[in-house]
Design a protein around this motif. Structure first.
Motif, mmCIF file in Angstrom:
data_model
loop_
_atom_site.group_PDB
_atom_site.id
_atom_site.type_symbol
_atom_site.label_atom_id
_atom_site.label_comp_id
_atom_site.label_asym_id
_atom_site.label_seq_id
_atom_site.Cartn_x
_atom_site.Cartn_y
_atom_site.Cartn_z
ATOM 1 N N ILE A 115 -42.493 -49.082 107.040
ATOM 2 C CA ILE A 115 -42.913 -47.818 106.412
ATOM 3 C C ILE A 115 -44.232 -47.320 106.989
ATOM 4 O O ILE A 115 -44.646 -46.197 106.686
ATOM 5 C CB ILE A 115 -43.031 -47.955 104.875
ATOM 6 C CG1 ILE A 115 -44.131 -48.946 104.491
ATOM 7 C CG2 ILE A 115 -41.700 -48.338 104.274
ATOM 8 C CD1 ILE A 115 -44.389 -49.001 102.991
ATOM 9 N N VAL B 105 -41.377 -42.820 109.363
ATOM 10 C CA VAL B 105 -40.675 -43.481 108.251
ATOM 11 C C VAL B 105 -41.494 -43.387 106.964
ATOM 12 O O VAL B 105 -42.703 -43.639 106.966
ATOM 13 C CB VAL B 105 -40.399 -44.964 108.578
ATOM 14 C CG1 VAL B 105 -39.679 -45.642 107.409
ATOM 15 C CG2 VAL B 105 -39.572 -45.077 109.855
ATOM 16 N N LYS B 106 -40.829 -43.009 105.873
ATOM 17 C CA LYS B 106 -41.466 -42.974 104.561
ATOM 18 C C LYS B 106 -40.627 -43.775 103.567
ATOM 19 O O LYS B 106 -39.394 -43.752 103.628
ATOM 20 C CB LYS B 106 -41.615 -41.538 104.061
ATOM 21 C CG LYS B 106 -42.590 -40.697 104.865
ATOM 22 C CD LYS B 106 -42.719 -39.298 104.261
ATOM 23 C CE LYS B 106 -43.726 -38.457 105.053
ATOM 24 N NZ LYS B 106 -43.845 -37.078 104.492
ATOM 25 N N PRO B 107 -41.289 -44.467 102.629
ATOM 26 C CA PRO B 107 -40.532 -45.223 101.619
ATOM 27 C C PRO B 107 -40.062 -44.318 100.486
ATOM 28 O O PRO B 107 -40.700 -43.306 100.168
ATOM 29 C CB PRO B 107 -41.568 -46.235 101.117
ATOM 30 C CG PRO B 107 -42.884 -45.511 101.254
ATOM 31 C CD PRO B 107 -42.747 -44.654 102.494
ATOM 32 N N TYR C 272 -35.138 -45.490 102.637
ATOM 33 C CA TYR C 272 -36.115 -44.987 103.592
ATOM 34 C C TYR C 272 -35.767 -43.555 103.972
ATOM 35 O O TYR C 272 -34.588 -43.169 104.028
ATOM 36 C CB TYR C 272 -36.114 -45.813 104.881
ATOM 37 C CG TYR C 272 -36.512 -47.257 104.729
ATOM 38 C CD1 TYR C 272 -37.822 -47.617 104.435
ATOM 39 C CD2 TYR C 272 -35.571 -48.272 104.925
ATOM 40 C CE1 TYR C 272 -38.193 -48.954 104.323
ATOM 41 C CE2 TYR C 272 -35.929 -49.604 104.823
ATOM 42 C CZ TYR C 272 -37.242 -49.939 104.520
ATOM 43 O OH TYR C 272 -37.598 -51.253 104.411
ATOM 44 N N LEU D 28 -31.737 -49.601 102.778
ATOM 45 C CA LEU D 28 -32.684 -50.521 103.393
ATOM 46 C C LEU D 28 -32.110 -51.202 104.621
ATOM 47 O O LEU D 28 -32.813 -51.429 105.613
ATOM 48 C CB LEU D 28 -33.143 -51.565 102.373
ATOM 49 C CG LEU D 28 -33.853 -51.043 101.116
ATOM 50 C CD1 LEU D 28 -34.331 -52.202 100.265
ATOM 51 C CD2 LEU D 28 -35.006 -50.122 101.474
ATOM 52 N N LEU E 174 -31.399 -48.486 108.035
ATOM 53 C CA LEU E 174 -32.410 -47.845 108.869
ATOM 54 C C LEU E 174 -32.480 -48.488 110.243
ATOM 55 O O LEU E 174 -32.648 -47.804 111.256
ATOM 56 C CB LEU E 174 -33.781 -47.922 108.189
ATOM 57 C CG LEU E 174 -34.935 -47.315 108.999
ATOM 58 C CD1 LEU E 174 -34.778 -45.805 109.117
ATOM 59 C CD2 LEU E 174 -36.281 -47.674 108.379
#
Length: 454
Positions: A174, A179-181, A192, A212, A215
Motif C-alpha cells: 500500500i 496502490v491505496k488500501p 486494494y 487482496l 492485486l
C-alpha cells in the motif's frame, strides 16, 4: 590428537550428513536443518582406508573454500576438526566461492511449505522446508545474490533466503505510489485500489478494485536485490504495473520510493552506484543512486530494429561491458482455436555488447566461453571455465512472461538450455517434476545473512 580418515579427505563429495554438527555450523536450528537435508539422495557409505593425523586448520579452510554449499555442509559434519574449520571459514568471511545457479521449483507432492532446489552441478534435487506463508501459495518475482523475492496471497512481498530460511518483510504494497488500501467497516484491510497513471500520462481508465490475492496478478512484474554500497545493506528494485514503472526500497525502509517518469522496463542491473534499466523498446536508462537523496536519471542509448515478440535483458559481462539481450519468441500462438492452448516458445537470442564508457553498441553472434542465466532472476553472464558443470555459449532460461507467470498459471513453462550456435534446445530438468505455479526460477545459493539494520 584427533584422527580423520584419508578417504574422507579425498572424497568430500560423498560425506555422510551428521545433523548434530550442522546447527552450530550455520546457525540453523535442528528443525530448519532437517528441511535442508530431507529427500536428498542417500549419501554414499564411507570407506575407511586408514587414518592419518588431522590436517592443520588453515589447510582445511583452503580446501573447504573450494567446495560448493552442499559439500561444505557435509564437510562440517564429518568430525569436530572439520566442523571447526568450516565454522572459522564462515565466521571470518573467507568463504566467497561463486556458486553454480540452481533451479528452485515446487511440486504438489512436496506439500505447500516445501520447494526443491535442483543442482546443475550435481544433477540432483534437495527438498527445502521453508517458513510461512506456504511457498506454493506465493509468486516468485525475482532472485538476486541468494535472495528470492516472493509475493504472498495478500500481495505483500518478502525476501527469502531458501538456504538459510532467513526471511525479511519488504515495505507494504500500500506504500507503492499507485496502490491505496480499502478497509471494511471493522477497519480491516479488505481490498486494494490500483490507479493507472504513470509519470508521463494520466490514468487511461478509472482506478480498479482488487481482492487482496488478485492485486499481485496485475501489479508485480519483476524484482531485484542489489548490494547497497552506501549502507552496507541491500536495495530492492521493483518493476511494476501500470506500464512497468520502477520503485525501490532499501532494506529497513517503511515505504517504496517511486522513480518517475519513464516506463516500459523489462530488466535491471546495478553497477558502480548506477542502476541500469532497459525498456522493452530498447532504451537504456541509468539511475544515479550515489548523488544523495535525489536519484537522477539519464538516457544512455536507444536501440533500433526491435522485434515484435520478445523480451529485453541487461547483463553485466565478466569483462566489464554490459550485454543487452533480446529474447525472441517466434514460435507462439496467443489466440488459438477453441480448445487449443495458448503457447509460446523461445527460439533464439540477439545479443548486443555495450561499452558504458564509450557508449558503443555492437551485435555479437556468440559468447564463446561464456553462458547466460535468464528468467525472473537477476540476469547473469558466467565464465564456463569457472563453472565446469555448465556448457559454454548457452542460454539457461526459465519462463518469465508476465502473462504466463500470473495469468495462465496452469500452462506449461517455456524453459530449457538454448545453444547459441544453432538455436537447438535441451531440457535441464523434466517439466513433469515442476509445478507450473509458482513458475520455477534460478537461485544462486548464498549463506550470508542480510544486514537489515543499516
Amino acid at each position: 590428537m584427533e584422527l580423520c580418515s584419508v578417504a574422507s579427505i579425498i572424497s568430500l563429495g560423498s560425506l555422510a550428513i551428521q545433523r548434530k554438527y550442522l546447527p552450530k555450523l550455520l546457525g540453523f536450528t535442528p528443525s530448519s536443518l532437517k528441511r535442508f537435508c530431507e529427500d536428498v539422495h542417500q549419501p554414499l557409505t564411507e570407506t575407511i582406508v586408514g587414518t592419518s593425523p588431522e590436517l592443520p586448520q588453515d589447510i582445511l579452510m583452503d580446501i573447504f573454500s573450494t567446495l560448493e554449499i552442499p559439500d561444505l555442509i557435509r564437510a562440517g559434519a564429518v568430525c569436530p576438526s572439520w566442523h571447526s574449520a568450516c565454522t572459522s571459514l564462515l565466521s571470518l568471511g573467507q568463504y566467497k566461492l561463486a556458486q553454480t545457479p540452481c533451479l528452485l521449483y515446487t511440486s504438489e507432492s512436496a506439500g505447500d511449505s516445501s520447494a526443491y532446489l535442483y543442482s546443475l552441478s550435481e544433477k540432483r534435487s534437495y527438498k527445502l522446508t521453508l517458513p510461512e506463508p506456504p511457498i506454493r501459495t506465493r509468486c516468485f518475482i525475482g532472485s538476486s545474490h541468494g535472495w528470492l523475492v516472493t509475493v504472498d496471497e495478500r500481495s505483500e512481498m518478502h525476501l527469502l533466503n531458501p538456504i538459510t530460511s532467513e526471511q525479511i518483510a519488504l515495505p507494504s504494497v500500500i506504500t507503492i505510489e499507485q496502490v491505496k488500501p480499502i478497509f471494511d467497516e471493522y477497519s480491516t484491510l479488505h481490498k486494494y485500489e490500483l490507479s493507472w497513471y504513470t509519470g508521463t500520462r494520466a490514468g487511461y481508465s478509472s482506478p480498479s478494485i482488487f481482492a487482496l490475492d488478485k492485486l499481485r496478478d496485475q501489479l508485480h512484474y519483476k524484482a531485484f536485490v542489489f548490494p547497497d554500497t552506501s549502507t552496507g545493506s541491500y536495495i530492492v528494485v521493483l518493476i511494476h504495473k501500470p506500464m512497468r514503472q520502477l520503485s525501490f526500497a532499501r532494506v529497513g525502509d517503511d515505504k517504496w520510493t517511486w522513480l518517475p517518469p519513464h516506463e516500459g522496463y523489462d530488466d535491471c542491473t546495478y553497477k558502480d552506484g548506477l542502476l541500469y534499466a532497459v525498456t522493452g523498446t530498447g532504451e537504456l536508462h541509468a539511475f544515479d543512486f550515489s548523488s544523495g537523496p535525489v536519484v537522477t536519471v539519464e538516457m544512455i542509448i536507444r536501440m533500433r530494429n526491435m522485434y515484435d515478440c520478445g523480451h529485453m535483458y541487461i547483463v553485466q559481462a565478466p569483462w566489464g561491458d554490459l550485454l543487452l539481450i533480446w529474447r525472441l519468441l517466434e514460435d507462439h500462438d496467443l489466440e488459438p482455436e477453441p480448445g487449443a492452448p495458448v503457447f509460446w516458445n523461445t527460439t533464439r537470442y540477439k545479443i548486443y555488447e555495450f561499452d558504458p564508457s564509450g557508449s558503443k553498441l555492437k551485435e555479437i553472434n556468440k559468447l564463446r566461453d561464456h553462458l547466460l542465466f535468464l528468467g525472473h532472476n537477476q540476469s547473469l553472464c558466467l565464465s564456463a571455465d569457472e563453472y565446469p558443470s555448465l556448457k559454454a555459449n548457452r542460454a539457461y532460461f526459465t519462463d518469465d512472461s508476465f502473462l504466463w507467470t500470473t495469468g495462465l498459471k496452469n500452462n506449461h513453462r517455456d524453459m530449457g538450455i538454448l545453444n547459441l550456435d544453432d538455436n537447438s534446445k535441451e531440457e535441464f530438468v523434466s517439466p513433469q517434476l515442476c509445478s507450473n505455479f509458482p513458475a520455477p526460477i534460478w537461485v544462486t545459493p548464498d549463506l550470508r545473512k542480510m544486514n537489515a539494520a543499516s
